[in-house]
Design a protein around this motif. Structure first.
Motif, PDB file in Angstrom:
ATOM      1  N   MET A 117       2.529   1.183  -2.912  1.00 37.61           N
ATOM      2  CA  MET A 117       2.590   2.574  -2.905  1.00 37.61           C
ATOM      3  C   MET A 117       1.344   3.551  -2.856  1.00 37.61           C
ATOM      4  O   MET A 117       1.167   4.609  -3.227  1.00 37.61           O
ATOM      5  CB  MET A 117       3.086   2.935  -4.573  1.00 37.61           C
ATOM      6  CG  MET A 117       4.233   2.526  -5.000  1.00 37.61           C
ATOM      7  SD  MET A 117       4.822   2.881  -6.794  1.00 37.61           S
ATOM      8  CE  MET A 117       3.773   1.611  -7.635  1.00 37.61           C
ATOM      9  N   THR A 122       5.657   4.503   1.895  1.00 40.08           N
ATOM     10  CA  THR A 122       5.947   3.615   0.713  1.00 40.08           C
ATOM     11  C   THR A 122       6.647   2.436   1.413  1.00 40.08           C
ATOM     12  O   THR A 122       7.622   2.370   2.019  1.00 40.08           O
ATOM     13  CB  THR A 122       6.782   4.168  -0.155  1.00 40.08           C
ATOM     14  OG1 THR A 122       6.282   5.532  -0.974  1.00 40.08           O
ATOM     15  CG2 THR A 122       7.194   3.173  -1.394  1.00 40.08           C
ATOM     16  N   ASP A 157       3.654   5.884 -11.436  1.00 40.76           N
ATOM     17  CA  ASP A 157       3.408   5.777  -9.917  1.00 40.76           C
ATOM     18  C   ASP A 157       4.724   5.405  -9.123  1.00 40.76           C
ATOM     19  O   ASP A 157       5.006   6.068  -7.845  1.00 40.76           O
ATOM     20  CB  ASP A 157       2.642   4.467  -9.682  1.00 40.76           C
ATOM     21  CG  ASP A 157       1.371   5.016  -9.947  1.00 40.76           C
ATOM     22  OD1 ASP A 157       0.899   6.097  -9.960  1.00 40.76           O
ATOM     23  OD2 ASP A 157       0.396   4.059  -9.966  1.00 40.76           O
ATOM     24  N   ASP A 161       6.471   8.140  -6.186  1.00 40.61           N
ATOM     25  CA  ASP A 161       6.477   7.545  -4.789  1.00 40.61           C
ATOM     26  C   ASP A 161       7.954   7.185  -4.456  1.00 40.61           C
ATOM     27  O   ASP A 161       8.215   7.020  -3.135  1.00 40.61           O
ATOM     28  CB  ASP A 161       5.678   6.347  -4.675  1.00 40.61           C
ATOM     29  CG  ASP A 161       4.367   6.353  -3.619  1.00 40.61           C
ATOM     30  OD1 ASP A 161       3.529   7.245  -3.918  1.00 40.61           O
ATOM     31  OD2 ASP A 161       4.570   5.682  -2.778  1.00 40.61           O
ATOM     32  N   THR A 162       8.653   7.749  -5.306  1.00 43.27           N
ATOM     33  CA  THR A 162      10.225   7.119  -4.793  1.00 43.27           C
ATOM     34  C   THR A 162      11.102   8.517  -5.199  1.00 43.27           C
ATOM     35  O   THR A 162      10.602   9.350  -6.124  1.00 43.27           O
ATOM     36  CB  THR A 162      10.913   6.164  -5.575  1.00 43.27           C
ATOM     37  OG1 THR A 162      10.795   6.080  -6.699  1.00 43.27           O
ATOM     38  CG2 THR A 162      10.237   4.784  -4.833  1.00 43.27           C
TER      39      THR A 162
END
Length: 338
Positions: A117, A122, A157, A161-162
């Protein structure tokens, strides 16, 4: 009497709550001498050109607990940390592998997740592999280490990141504790889950992903394996075929990885290794991560499954797709040919 007999019959079909058996290729070294190993490493790291073979011989044939003892003795002898010395002496894939061996399983997974990440973009495949294959206990340990090392929460996190249903699935796996295995097979609950899973997907227009996530992340693994079997009585497709028809992209990959790990974790890793060694060269990061993380868990069984599914031994595949000292280290962790 018929009801009593049926109940007693169900009792004999016990899931059991025993820990998963281990099939390691790396075990504690007999006649272990941490002071001698530390001296050998010191000589190897000081030698002109670096003696990589000695480093490989020591670190790939000792258990993690023994490597910790060696690192302690090395620091006493050389007045610096072993990991610092390895970073300075090695490079590339061999360096990554050796440094990985010096980490605990939770430390290694936490660092791999952070790296996946870090910066722009990613590495979704790494997130999927680790989060979908680790147990509740392992994920809890990873979260603890992640918090201690990076001063951040893993969930935050991952959420940052998603996105979408893919993020929801990963977060559910990280945050949710599965039902404990039961000593009685609950056939009614198995049937309900299979039916609900079918009605939330193939039977309707559109897919109720939240229902899929709820069942696949909360139920125990033994229960879910029975649900997967029962699902076939409702759907014209098996569960993995249904996933392919209902969702796409990273969500599809993560659902498939999760189902595969619940059904046969060693087969999942055998297939990952095979994919990493298709065509010319190899995906070194995938090879390193799987061999480092599984060598003290189930790599022996992964080896056996690999040969059955892919028609060649893991040892031979590694020999054909890697080279040099990195190859020697992987083959040592592999533990032999089949």
């Amino acid at each position: 009497m018929a009801l009593v007999s049926e109940f007693l019959g169900q009792l004999t079909l016990s899931y059991g709550a025993e820990a998963e058996p281990v099939f390691p290729t790396v075990v504690a070294f007999r006649d272990f001498d941490p002071i001698g190993d530390a001296a050998r490493l010191d000589a190897a790291l000081r030698s002109k050109g670096v003696d990589e073979q000695s480093i490989i011989d020591v670190l790939t044939r000792r258990s993690y607990e023994q490597r910790r003892e060696i690192a302690f003795e090395y620091e006493r002898l050389a007045k610096k940390e072993l990991q610092t010395a390895l970073k300075g002496a090695l490079s590339g894939s061999l360096e990554a592998l050796m440094l990985g061996l010096m980490k605990s399983p939770a430390q290694y997974d936490a660092l791999e997740l952070k790296a996946a990440m870090k910066g722009l973009g990613t590495d979704e495949e790494t997130l999927i592999e680790i989060v979908c294959s680790r147990s509740d206990r392992e994920l809890a340990d990873i979260q603890k280490v992640y918090r201690e090392v990076f001063k951040k929460e893993l969930e935050k996190d991952v959420a940052g990141d998603t996105s979408g249903d893919f993020a929801k699935l990963l977060l559910a796996l990280i945050q949710t504790t599965r039902d404990p295995p039961s000593n009685v097979v609950d056939y009614e609950k198995i049937d309900d889950d299979a039916k609900v899973r079918y009605e939330a997907g193939v039977k309707r227009k559109g897919t109720d992903v939240a229902v899929w996530i709820g069942i696949l992340t909360r139920r125990s693994a033994p229960h879910l394996r029975r649900v997967f079997q029962r699902y076939k009585s409702y759907s014209p497709y098996d569960l993995k075929e249904s996933i392919g028809k209902e969702v796409k992209g990273d969500l599809e990959k993560s659902f498939l990885a999760l189902v595969e790990c619940l059904e046969d974790k060693q087969a999942y890793f055998a297939d990952r290794l095979n994919e990493a060694m298709k065509g010319k060269g190899a995906k070194d990061k995938v090879l390193t991560r799987i061999l480092v993380s599984r060598c003290q868990v189930d790599l022996m069984k992964i080896r056996s499954v690999f040969k059955k599914r892919h028609g060649r031994s893991l040892y031979r595949a590694i020999s054909e797709h890697t080279k040099g000292d990195y190859q020697k280290a992987l083959l040592s962790l592999c533990g032999g040919d089949d």
